[in-house]
Design an enzyme around this catalytic site. Structure first.
Site, mmCIF file in Angstrom:
data_model
loop_
_atom_site.group_PDB
_atom_site.id
_atom_site.type_symbol
_atom_site.label_atom_id
_atom_site.label_comp_id
_atom_site.label_asym_id
_atom_site.label_seq_id
_atom_site.Cartn_x
_atom_site.Cartn_y
_atom_site.Cartn_z
ATOM 1 N N THR A 264 0.861 -1.181 0.000
ATOM 2 C CA THR A 264 0.000 0.000 0.000
ATOM 3 C C THR A 264 0.899 1.232 0.000
ATOM 4 O O THR A 264 1.888 1.290 0.741
ATOM 5 C CB THR A 264 -1.021 -0.002 1.164
ATOM 6 O OG1 THR A 264 -1.845 1.162 1.037
ATOM 7 C CG2 THR A 264 -0.367 -0.024 2.535
ATOM 8 N N GLU A 265 0.600 2.190 -0.874
ATOM 9 C CA GLU A 265 1.566 3.257 -1.166
ATOM 10 C C GLU A 265 1.785 4.207 0.001
ATOM 11 O O GLU A 265 2.734 4.978 0.003
ATOM 12 C CB GLU A 265 1.187 4.020 -2.437
ATOM 13 C CG GLU A 265 -0.190 4.626 -2.421
ATOM 14 C CD GLU A 265 -1.190 3.771 -3.180
ATOM 15 O OE1 GLU A 265 -1.166 2.529 -3.000
ATOM 16 O OE2 GLU A 265 -2.004 4.343 -3.926
ATOM 17 N N ASN A 266 0.902 4.147 1.006
ATOM 18 C CA ASN A 266 1.144 5.002 2.166
ATOM 19 C C ASN A 266 2.174 4.402 3.121
ATOM 20 O O ASN A 266 2.392 4.967 4.197
ATOM 21 C CB ASN A 266 -0.169 5.334 2.896
ATOM 22 C CG ASN A 266 -1.013 4.129 3.205
ATOM 23 O OD1 ASN A 266 -1.165 3.226 2.381
ATOM 24 N ND2 ASN A 266 -1.566 4.070 4.391
ATOM 25 N N SER B 60 8.377 4.219 -0.106
ATOM 26 C CA SER B 60 7.233 3.460 -0.596
ATOM 27 C C SER B 60 7.021 3.689 -2.084
ATOM 28 O O SER B 60 6.779 2.742 -2.845
ATOM 29 C CB SER B 60 5.973 3.866 0.177
ATOM 30 O OG SER B 60 4.897 3.045 -0.199
#
Lengths: 230, 219, 230, 219
Positions: free
Chosen positions: C61-63, C103
């Site tokens: 997840t990009e966060n 990320s």
């Protein structure tokens, strides 16, 4: 004219040239409390011996650490804990480790207050030459010198003022290959402390010589520090 | 795809003639000695090697250079008191040297892993290491354009791996490991210990397993 | 011609168009074991419900996380553990956390095997439009869509083939603002699975329609998948 | 120079009219709510704010926008179901928006902290977000030139700080904190806990204290 003579006299703060250890002690004293500092390989490393605990200086080593302690001895030697000169060191409380890109980001991003480097030559406008003799058969090796020269807020140089042949290492323009352009802010030598920058070279203090004697040795026009003139 | 292999020889078997190989370590800290020995044994030649130095003494990378297996070194500090094998090859014109300021070396490796096509940096501006490179003035500072350094294989050393290839390192032995792991197509790691998945705190992973392809435990 | 007729018949793998859940199940089945995958907000998130443990898929997840688990419920809800859609999720063994630049380096550096995204339109050459309607009064918001579209090794799109007005979302050239150029490799729709790339659009399978019926709906020339022809 | 301050109001006192302020957080995770409230209370206006979003509901950043204190937003995702204050200001032409793909936002912030003058990235190439920007083809891929985003002040949230300002975060609340801390001239951190120096493992520090200027503990 007499004012200038006064100023020249007043900036002589020692009867004799400074030795290596005295110079290291002087540099250490000049580092502002709370600073983050990188000490280059060689003579600059001596500075760490004179930093006082109450100065609260944090040492950075470019191979990936903040909060470096003194050289390790005996049982404290750990092959995984070395400085940029590959010498075993110790870790102080509050230390941190990071990888090489993060470590150089600290240097390159302008976060170090001071780095102290040796030099072959410094120009009147603060150009630094300290990595390569330029000899045709020399194998060049740069390491982190250019990153430190370009990245630190202040670049202090420690060197003897003169070469073995008696030539000034403060020069109009460097003849050795450059490490960085206009980066040096202060030069600590056995005979004087110089402030360098776009406005030229100012002498903060002299050791064992007068301002005029110093000017005889250095082929660029020198100014006496204004703060001392008064 | 992650595999745990039993020997360092198996771990480096993907290295071919002409490969670009990144080797971790700064001084002895973080140097994957056993993997370098395996690279020596595997016979691959015409290598481009990326390392901070160019070998020391009569072991590891220095031997690889002595045996003529390295076509080109990309490094920041090739000259050391005991770098005689590199020195000899260099003076004989038998090895190519790309000399890179250490911070540019680190940032170019990082750029490769992060998908950056190139970047401008003040480091090296106005010096002979910027000769022939594109420059521009940004915010009043002269800057040099630098390109990423990609590799076919990275050989690195970590302290521990878990079952999905997450890595942690030890003290200044971390150095180039994390950025080389990300910059290479295939990353080979020698570790001192393999722990079960879940045995490393997710907050403290330095290299996520996505960057790791082969793990070998070295006693 | 008869060979082509055969191929067209053989790629119809379902009598009816697929529903959203069936499509998610199909995408999940197509993800190679051991893959690292990012599932976009909305319909793509459904795919996670159909991933099997033996596939050993790691979700990003990009966060700032790898090893994301299912949506959190009840006491497992933790405000510090959310996905890119800001929904509370869980952590699987082997998870890791990192900051936003690290990320996105995973995405932008080409380390993700697959990302699955929704779309307004996909062009014959794999251009993607999924972030902005282009309406003059619309407030644009892009998030990580462009990074995913550009960075993942394979970009899978999930969408209905037709708009509510019956227009094909597979188009010769996107009329909506682009997210990425030539990035989509596969399009999963209710009526067919398309493979897209520089060579044009290939139909892998159809659902509830023949190849010819599909071609009637889509304004770009379609090819039947060679592998199925035989 | 690191200082531990007693109140969030004191912590944000360095923010002036016209400052560029980075605010950490993604969704509610990592948002320094108390520092944002203090920014609201301090009265500074004409701010440029860097955040992933443009405020939600009737609190924090959304209120700052509502009160007309934000001249410009630099963000990746301003439009949300409850971003009505930003929406109103934007449609009224009373706020400037620089829309940045999220990865470019992160990388540009990282570049500022790392001293990078600018970089090329494939993200956004061929889209309207690259209009007016320099582009070039590198290794066959179209790329866009992006510049660093610097800030006067960063307001971030961490889990713990030690006595020299080293920080650790919690789960996905880490997000923008570490890179914003490095990109701002002055970094203000709200933490849940302050531990003695030596109380955090040097291997696990995420933000070294060199990047931190003011720390305030928030209950």
């Amino acid at each position: 004219m007499s004012a200038q003579t006064n100023s020249q006299a007043s900036i002589q703060t020692s009867d004799k040239p400074l030795g290596r250890e005295q110079l290291a002690e002087l540099v250490a004293r000049d580092i502002a409390p709370g600073s983050f500092v990188n000490l280059g390989i060689g003579q600059p490393t001596l500075v760490s011996n004179y930093l006082k605990p109450e100065q609260n200086i944090t040492l950075h080593t470019e191979n990936g650490m903040l909060g470096m302690g003194p050289e390790a001895e005996g049982d404290d030697i750990d092959g995984d804990l070395i400085n940029a000169g590959k010498i075993p060191v110790t870790e102080l409380p509050g230390a941190s480790y990071f990888h090489h890109a993060d470590s150089f980001a600290i240097m390159r991003g302008g976060h170090l207050d001071i780095c102290v480097l040796g030099a072959f030559q410094v120009s009147a406008t603060g150009d630094l030459a300290n990595w390569h003799t330029g000899a045709p058969d020399a194998i060049p090796a740069v390491g982190g010198a250019m990153d430190l020269a370009t990245g630190a807020k202040d670049v202090f140089v420690m060197m003897t003022l003169l070469t073995r042949d008696g030539a000034s290492k403060i020069v109009e323009a460097c003849t050795y290959p450059l490490t960085g352009v206009g980066c040096v802010t202060r030069v600590y030598t056995d005979k004087a402390v110089f402030l360098t920058g776009p406005d030229g070279v100012t002498v903060r203090e002299t050791f064992g010589c007068t301002f005029e004697e110093l000017q005889e040795l250095v082929p660029v026009p020198l100014k006496a520090a204004a703060a001392v003139v008064g | 795809m992650l595999t745990f292999v039993d020997s360092v020889n198996e771990a480096v078997s993907g290295i071919k003639d002409g490969s670009t190989v990144m080797i971790g370590g700064f001084g002895n800290a973080g140097q994957p000695f056993e993997l370098i020995d395996a690279l020596m044994a595997c016979g691959a030649k015409d290598l481009t090697v990326v390392n901070n130095n160019a070998g020391q003494g009569d072991q590891g990378l220095a031997l690889l250079i002595k045996e003529g297996r390295v076509k080109k070194m990309i490094c920041s500090f090739p000259r050391q008191s005991d770098s005689w094998h590199f020195d000899a090859k260099f003076h004989a014109g038998e090895i190519e040297l790309e000399l890179v300021p250490q911070g540019n070396l680190a940032e170019r490796i990082r750029a490769a892993g992060a998908g950056i096509g190139g970047f401008f940096t003040p480091t090296g501006y106005g010096t002979m290491l910027a000769e022939g490179k594109e420059t521009r003035i940004i915010d009043g500072r002269g800057q040099v354009f630098e390109m990423p350094i990609h590799a076919d294989v990275a050989l690195i050393k970590a302290l521990k791996a878990d079952g999905v290839g997450n890595l942690v390192y030890r003290k200044t032995a971390r150095n180039f490991g994390p950025i080389m792991a990300a910059a290479a197509k295939h990353t080979v790691v020698q570790v001192s210990e393999i722990v079960p998945t879940g045995g490393l705190d997710p907050e403290n992973i330095v290299t996520p397993g996505i960057y790791v392809n082969s793990i070998v435990k070295v006693a």
